[in-house]
Design an enzyme around this catalytic site. Structure first.
Site, PDB file in Angstrom:
ATOM      1  N   TRP A 102      41.972 -26.094  -1.517  1.00 40.96           N
ATOM      2  CA  TRP A 102      42.117 -24.690  -1.536  1.00 40.96           C
ATOM      3  C   TRP A 102      41.038 -23.653  -1.325  1.00 40.96           C
ATOM      4  O   TRP A 102      40.914 -22.933  -0.290  1.00 40.96           O
ATOM      5  CB  TRP A 102      43.026 -24.235  -2.655  1.00 40.96           C
ATOM      6  CG  TRP A 102      44.390 -24.560  -2.382  1.00 40.96           C
ATOM      7  CD1 TRP A 102      44.883 -25.465  -3.677  1.00 40.96           C
ATOM      8  CD2 TRP A 102      45.373 -24.368  -1.501  1.00 40.96           C
ATOM      9  NE1 TRP A 102      46.427 -25.617  -3.054  1.00 40.96           N
ATOM     10  CE2 TRP A 102      46.686 -24.924  -1.954  1.00 40.96           C
ATOM     11  CE3 TRP A 102      45.387 -23.557  -0.318  1.00 40.96           C
ATOM     12  CZ2 TRP A 102      47.742 -24.869  -1.135  1.00 40.96           C
ATOM     13  CZ3 TRP A 102      46.709 -23.470   0.394  1.00 40.96           C
ATOM     14  CH2 TRP A 102      47.814 -23.983  -0.003  1.00 40.96           C
ATOM     15  N   ASP A 171      39.901 -17.117  -6.508  1.00 39.58           N
ATOM     16  CA  ASP A 171      41.446 -17.597  -6.485  1.00 39.58           C
ATOM     17  C   ASP A 171      41.881 -18.209  -7.702  1.00 39.58           C
ATOM     18  O   ASP A 171      41.797 -19.140  -7.971  1.00 39.58           O
ATOM     19  CB  ASP A 171      41.510 -18.331  -5.258  1.00 39.58           C
ATOM     20  CG  ASP A 171      42.944 -18.897  -4.942  1.00 39.58           C
ATOM     21  OD1 ASP A 171      43.830 -18.544  -5.628  1.00 39.58           O
ATOM     22  OD2 ASP A 171      43.293 -19.695  -4.039  1.00 39.58           O
ATOM     23  N   LYS A 195      53.101 -20.197  -8.290  1.00 36.31           N
ATOM     24  CA  LYS A 195      52.472 -21.514  -9.293  1.00 36.31           C
ATOM     25  C   LYS A 195      52.980 -20.928 -10.849  1.00 36.31           C
ATOM     26  O   LYS A 195      53.615 -21.596 -11.182  1.00 36.31           O
ATOM     27  CB  LYS A 195      51.238 -21.436  -9.170  1.00 36.31           C
ATOM     28  CG  LYS A 195      50.825 -21.728  -7.471  1.00 36.31           C
ATOM     29  CD  LYS A 195      51.403 -22.974  -6.965  1.00 36.31           C
ATOM     30  CE  LYS A 195      51.197 -22.955  -5.230  1.00 36.31           C
ATOM     31  NZ  LYS A 195      49.984 -22.566  -4.849  1.00 36.31           N
TER      32      LYS A 195
HETATM   33  C1  PLP Z   1      49.474 -22.463  -3.444  1.00 34.81           C
HETATM   34  C2  PLP Z   1      47.869 -21.852  -3.404  1.00 34.81           C
HETATM   35  C3  PLP Z   1      47.512 -21.193  -2.281  1.00 34.81           C
HETATM   36  C4  PLP Z   1      48.155 -20.775  -1.098  1.00 34.81           C
HETATM   37  O1  PLP Z   1      49.342 -19.790  -1.651  1.00 34.81           O
HETATM   38  P1  PLP Z   1      50.536 -19.284  -0.617  1.00 34.81           P
HETATM   39  O2  PLP Z   1      51.094 -18.144  -1.398  1.00 34.81           O
HETATM   40  O3  PLP Z   1      51.110 -20.413  -0.273  1.00 34.81           O
HETATM   41  O4  PLP Z   1      49.525 -18.684   0.498  1.00 34.81           O
HETATM   42  C5  PLP Z   1      46.121 -20.643  -2.529  1.00 34.81           C
HETATM   43  N1  PLP Z   1      45.331 -21.102  -3.345  1.00 34.81           N
HETATM   44  C6  PLP Z   1      45.824 -21.972  -4.326  1.00 34.81           C
HETATM   45  C7  PLP Z   1      44.832 -22.311  -5.395  1.00 34.81           C
HETATM   46  C8  PLP Z   1      46.990 -22.293  -4.256  1.00 34.81           C
HETATM   47  O5  PLP Z   1      47.689 -23.190  -5.452  1.00 34.81           O
END
Ligand code: PLP
Length: 365
Positions: A102, A171, A195
């Site tokens: 990511w 993030d 998540k």
């Molecule tokens: C799932 C995820 C993303 C992407 O998220 P989307 O909403 O599908 O764009 C980005 N960073 C992390 C750490 C993730 O687990």
């Protein structure tokens, strides 16, 4: 039908109590006689919800007054673009700490908008966090970007890096609201909700005020934090239902004892899984270094460090028969991955661990 235990990485399990609330409110939201799904985003009803959810985020994370809270479209990856679009003009360059798929993706997206330095050594195997003393940080960077929990590789920060005054951008998509965080150490925190705090379609963004007003002229308005702060996250029609679900999940977290309780449970649940891995004398193999093991996503192999295809298939098949689902590892990593987010209960993890113990006993010589 066998009771289902969902260990999926995302969109992930939501708390059962939240489903009960959604069911009750679906067609008659707060006695309005209509569903939130057909309510105006300019209505008093939605404005109240918008304000309430900002307040619960502020309470849970103890967000200081000089930070703004935004609910934006485009999920986590929308923010991969928004981060450079809003910040990189400050010096034209940005530092990216790459510890998994990511953060690698975030760095790649940022390259469209300025100079990106990946400050960590190049590697295809993400099995830990390179010691901070080896990071080649640029004191002139507009910001330093990290991913606090790599959902695919199962690598989690258990510390906040020292960036020597350069704003830290994180993030937190997959460990948002899983533990207490000192927000004042970050310039920006963001994450997609699906998540650990809701469903897909919305990103929660927390941004320090002094970092506003730096967007590149090409920044689309819907990704421009300053524009969205002025519009109170109602610039266009927001993903209202996703925001609502996120709000109900956050209220559920609060009712369960807040982030301290979530952290305690995350430690308990993940320890149960890591312990059986350790006790299995290599039958189960977790590739990530102990100090960087995620409490949210636990990838592991079976049979050997490389994994035994037949054993892993058998494991997944037997798991599904017991209702333990979505345990297949990400295609980039293979093997098994158990995600133990807030909504996954201790009892569910105990069912998984019992299965892991039985499977090990059956196959070890
Ligand atoms: C799932 C995820 C993303 C992407 O998220 P989307 O909403 O599908 O764009 C980005 N960073 C992390 C750490 C993730 O687990």
């Amino acid at each position: 039908m066998v009771k289902i235990h969902n260990f999926g990485a995302g969109p992930a399990k939501l708390p059962e109590e939240v489903y009960e609330i959604i069911k009750k409110e679906l067609t008659n939201y707060e006695n309005s006689g209509i569903s939130l799904l057909e309510t105006s985003h300019r209505s008093g009803t939605y404005l109240k919800l918008n304000t309430e959810i900002q307040a619960v985020v502020r309470r849970l994370l103890n967000v200081p007054d000089n930070y703004k809270i935004l609910f934006l479209s485009g999920g986590g990856q929308g923010e991969f673009a928004a981060v450079p679009l809003n910040l990189i003009s400050r010096t034209g360059t940005a530092d990216y700490v790459v510890t998994g798929a990511w953060s690698a993706k975030a760095a790649k997206e940022a390259k469209k908008y300025g100079k990106v330095n990946v400050v960590t050594p190049h590697t295809e195997r993400y099995e830990g966090i390179p010691d901070q003393s080896t990071w080649k940080l640029d004191p002139n960077a507009s910001y330093v970007h990290i991913c606090t929990n790599e959902t695919i590789h199962g690598v989690e920060f258990d510390f906040v890096p020292d960036t020597k005054g350069v704003p830290l951008v994180a993030d937190m998509s997959s460990n948002f609201m899983s533990k207490k965080v000192d927000v004042s150490k970050f310039g920006v925190i963001y994450g997609g909700a699906q998540k650990n705090i809701g469903t897909s379609g919305v990103a929660l963004v927390i941004v320090r005020e002094d970092l506003l007003n730096h967007a590149l002229p090409i920044c689309p308005s819907i990704l421009d934090w300053t524009v969205n702060v002025k519009a109170d996250s109602i610039l266009n029609t927001p993903p209202m239902f996703a925001i609502y679900i996120m709000g109900r999940v956050l209220q559920w977290i609060e009712s369960k004892g807040g982030l301290e309780k979530m952290a305690e449970l995350a430690t308990k649940k993940s320890s149960l899984v890591y312990n059986i891995i350790e006790e299995s004398n290599g039958f189960y193999y977790a590739p990530v270094a102990k100090n960087a093991r995620s409490k949210m996503n636990i990838p592991f192999r079976i049979g050997s460090a490389k994994g035994d295809d037949a054993l892993e298939k058998e494991f997944l098949k037997g798991a599904e028969a017991l209702g333990l689902i979505q345990l297949k590892g990400h295609r980039d990593v293979g093997g098994i991955r158990a995600s133990t987010y807030n909504a996954v209960t201790l009892e569910e993890v105990e069912v998984l661990v019992k299965y892991m113990r039985d499977f090990y006993n059956k196959h070890s010589k």
